[in-house]
Design a protein around this motif. Structure first.
Motif, short mmCIF file in Angstrom:
data_model
loop_
_atom_site.label_atom_id
_atom_site.label_comp_id
_atom_site.label_asym_id
_atom_site.label_seq_id
_atom_site.Cartn_x
_atom_site.Cartn_y
_atom_site.Cartn_z
N VAL A 313 3.55 0.81 -14.09
CA VAL A 313 4.50 1.62 -14.85
C VAL A 313 4.26 1.45 -16.35
N LEU A 314 4.09 0.21 -16.79
CA LEU A 314 3.91 -0.06 -18.22
C LEU A 314 2.60 0.54 -18.74
N GLU A 315 1.56 0.50 -17.95
CA GLU A 315 0.30 1.10 -18.39
C GLU A 315 0.42 2.62 -18.49
N GLY A 316 1.31 3.21 -17.70
CA GLY A 316 1.58 4.63 -17.82
C GLY A 316 2.41 4.93 -19.05
N TRP A 317 3.38 4.06 -19.34
CA TRP A 317 4.23 4.27 -20.52
C TRP A 317 3.49 3.99 -21.82
N TYR A 318 2.65 2.95 -21.83
CA TYR A 318 2.00 2.51 -23.05
C TYR A 318 0.49 2.38 -22.84
N PRO A 319 -0.19 3.48 -22.60
CA PRO A 319 -1.65 3.41 -22.40
C PRO A 319 -2.33 2.87 -23.65
N GLY A 320 -3.26 1.97 -23.43
CA GLY A 320 -3.98 1.38 -24.56
C GLY A 320 -3.35 0.12 -25.12
N SER A 321 -2.19 -0.30 -24.60
CA SER A 321 -1.56 -1.53 -25.07
C SER A 321 -2.47 -2.72 -24.80
N ASP A 322 -2.49 -3.68 -25.74
CA ASP A 322 -3.28 -4.89 -25.52
C ASP A 322 -2.42 -6.05 -25.00
N LEU A 323 -1.26 -5.75 -24.48
CA LEU A 323 -0.43 -6.80 -23.88
C LEU A 323 -1.24 -7.49 -22.79
N PRO A 324 -1.34 -8.83 -22.81
CA PRO A 324 -2.19 -9.54 -21.84
C PRO A 324 -1.62 -9.47 -20.42
N MET A 325 -2.19 -8.59 -19.60
CA MET A 325 -1.76 -8.46 -18.21
C MET A 325 -2.98 -8.40 -17.29
N ARG A 326 -3.87 -9.37 -17.44
CA ARG A 326 -5.05 -9.45 -16.59
C ARG A 326 -4.79 -10.46 -15.47
N GLU A 327 -4.81 -9.98 -14.25
CA GLU A 327 -4.47 -10.82 -13.10
C GLU A 327 -5.35 -12.06 -13.03
N ALA A 328 -6.63 -11.92 -13.42
CA ALA A 328 -7.56 -13.06 -13.32
C ALA A 328 -7.16 -14.21 -14.23
N GLU A 329 -6.35 -13.95 -15.23
CA GLU A 329 -5.93 -14.98 -16.16
C GLU A 329 -4.56 -15.55 -15.82
N ARG A 330 -4.01 -15.16 -14.68
CA ARG A 330 -2.67 -15.59 -14.27
C ARG A 330 -2.71 -16.30 -12.92
N SER A 331 -1.59 -16.93 -12.60
CA SER A 331 -1.38 -17.50 -11.27
C SER A 331 -0.58 -16.51 -10.45
N ARG A 332 -0.96 -16.34 -9.20
CA ARG A 332 -0.27 -15.41 -8.30
C ARG A 332 0.82 -16.16 -7.55
N LYS A 333 2.03 -15.68 -7.68
CA LYS A 333 3.17 -16.30 -7.03
C LYS A 333 3.92 -15.26 -6.21
N PHE A 334 4.88 -15.74 -5.42
CA PHE A 334 5.71 -14.84 -4.64
C PHE A 334 7.17 -15.02 -5.05
N THR A 335 7.89 -13.91 -5.16
CA THR A 335 9.31 -13.97 -5.45
C THR A 335 10.08 -14.36 -4.19
N LYS A 336 11.39 -14.59 -4.35
CA LYS A 336 12.20 -14.95 -3.19
C LYS A 336 12.29 -13.80 -2.19
N PHE A 337 11.92 -12.60 -2.63
CA PHE A 337 11.94 -11.44 -1.75
C PHE A 337 10.58 -11.18 -1.10
N GLY A 338 9.60 -12.05 -1.40
CA GLY A 338 8.29 -11.91 -0.80
C GLY A 338 7.31 -11.05 -1.57
N SER A 339 7.71 -10.51 -2.72
CA SER A 339 6.81 -9.67 -3.50
C SER A 339 5.96 -10.54 -4.43
#
Length: 373
Positions: A313-339
């Motif tokens: 959604v955010l990439e659609g709203w703000y194309p070209g943003s340099d906000l750091p959202m690269r999955e390879a640089e993050r840890s993958r976790k699960f919410t209490k709802f399983g997402s």
């Protein structure tokens, strides 16, 4: 990045001059829609009258259904962000949910926000274009809160925070101060809690600074006003909001008016030279409260995270943003709802947490850190 001409005037000015030290202009939506159901409520009619007095274009559609803007997604986003709809909150809004770690219960005065934050937390929560919807049935929303007093299991069950009483969070799905000049809902809520003779507390967080209408309210010390702040390098991600200096000046003013205050440092990002950047933020906050005797200050520390859905959604709203959202640089976790969600890796997370606790103890020794998440 979205074309500047697609943004409302106040957002364009904020982007052009993010360090302005004068109060940000009040949001002026290009469209105000007041549904038939909303017009049946005195509060809904009052919002419409307030908008008309401000010279805003107010429309009275024949249907209670608010249609989503169509056409080019970027234009649809800009149109939605420039629209205030006055509607009636559905019955589901009166069934309150816990909101850990912030408060015992969440209740909503509105849904949506006029700001243009490139990390917007609502991106993964709201469906469709981000129209701001203010609720006309305010009397029912506030009257409903009494059913939940004394029943909290978040802050009320915490030995460290039980003195706050049953806490109610009003800024999960909106920034209530950003639209207060149009709705008056936040002032009504503060007066409601101020007159409520019970161990209860109202809480809200804001990125805006127009606190004038709140200063003389009979709040009774039962409303904690928290200001969402971030390090200077993150300012470019917060379009359409008040500059940091104005938010801190607003914090000073409400503290002088007797309100408990707070800093919500969010989202904590691994910006360049983050230690110096965030220490400067804490120094600025300390300077803002330097003349307040024994300020009642809390600090909430929230690291940046995103989900696959919110990222899309955010990439659609703000194309070209340099906000750091690269999955390879993050840890993958699960919410209490399983997402799935992506958070900062464990080692940087521990390093940042230790640093914040140490520097807050130095810069703001009177502050209570409520949580790190």
């Amino acid at each position: 990045m979205i074309d500047a001409l697609d943004l409302p005037l106040d957002a364009r000015e904020a982007a052009a001059s993010p360090e302005r030290h004068k109060p940000a202009r009040l949001w002026r939506p290009r469209r105000v829609l007041v549904t038939p159901a909303a017009r049946e409520h005195a509060h809904g009619r009052a919002i419409a009258e307030r908008a008309e007095r401000l010279g805003l274009p107010v429309e009275y559609p024949a249907s209670n259904r608010i249609g989503a803007p169509r056409g080019d997604p970027r234009r649809a986003y800009a149109e939605a962000k420039a629209t205030l709809a006055v509607v009636v909150a559905p019955p589901s809004k009166l069934r309150l949910q816990p909101i850990p770690p912030s408060a015992d219960w969440r209740f909503d005065l509105a849904e949506g926000c006029p700001a243009h934050c490139q990390y917007c937390y609502l991106a993964g929560s709201l469906t469709g274009p981000p129209i701001t919807r203010a609720y006309a049935n305010l009397d029912a929303i506030l009257a409903n809160l009494s059913d939940y007093a004394g029943r909290g299991a978040v802050t009320s069950a915490s030995a460290a925070r039980a003195a706050e009483g049953t806490t109610f969070e009003a800024s999960c799905y909106t920034d209530p101060l950003g639209i207060e000049h149009l709705t008056g809902s936040l002032s009504a809520a503060i007066r409601h809690f101020g007159a409520w003779e019970a161990p209860v507390g109202l809480r809200f967080t804001t990125k805006f600074a127009a606190i004038g209408p709140l200063l003389d309210l009979p709040h009774g010390g039962r409303t904690r006003i928290r200001f969402s702040v971030n390090a200077a390098p993150a300012a470019r991600y917060e379009g359409g909001t008040a500059p940091l200096a104005d938010r801190l000046a607003a914090m000073t003013a409400v503290a002088r008016a007797g309100y408990p205050v707070g800093l919500t440092i969010a989202p904590i990002l691994p910006v360049e030279d983050w230690r110096a950047a965030y220490d400067a933020l804490l120094a600025d906050a300390a300077a803002a409260l330097a003349d307040i005797p024994a300020p009642d200050l809390t600090v909430e520390l929230i690291t940046h995270r995103f989900t696959p859905g919110s990222k899309a959604v955010l990439e659609g709203w703000y194309p070209g943003s340099d906000l750091p959202m690269r999955e390879a640089e993050r840890s993958r976790k699960f919410t209490k709802f399983g997402s799935v969600k992506y958070v900062l890796p464990a080692e940087p997370m521990r390093e940042m947490r230790t640093y914040f606790h140490e520097r807050i103890a130095v810069r703001l020794p009177y502050a209570r850190i409520l949580y790190w998440t």
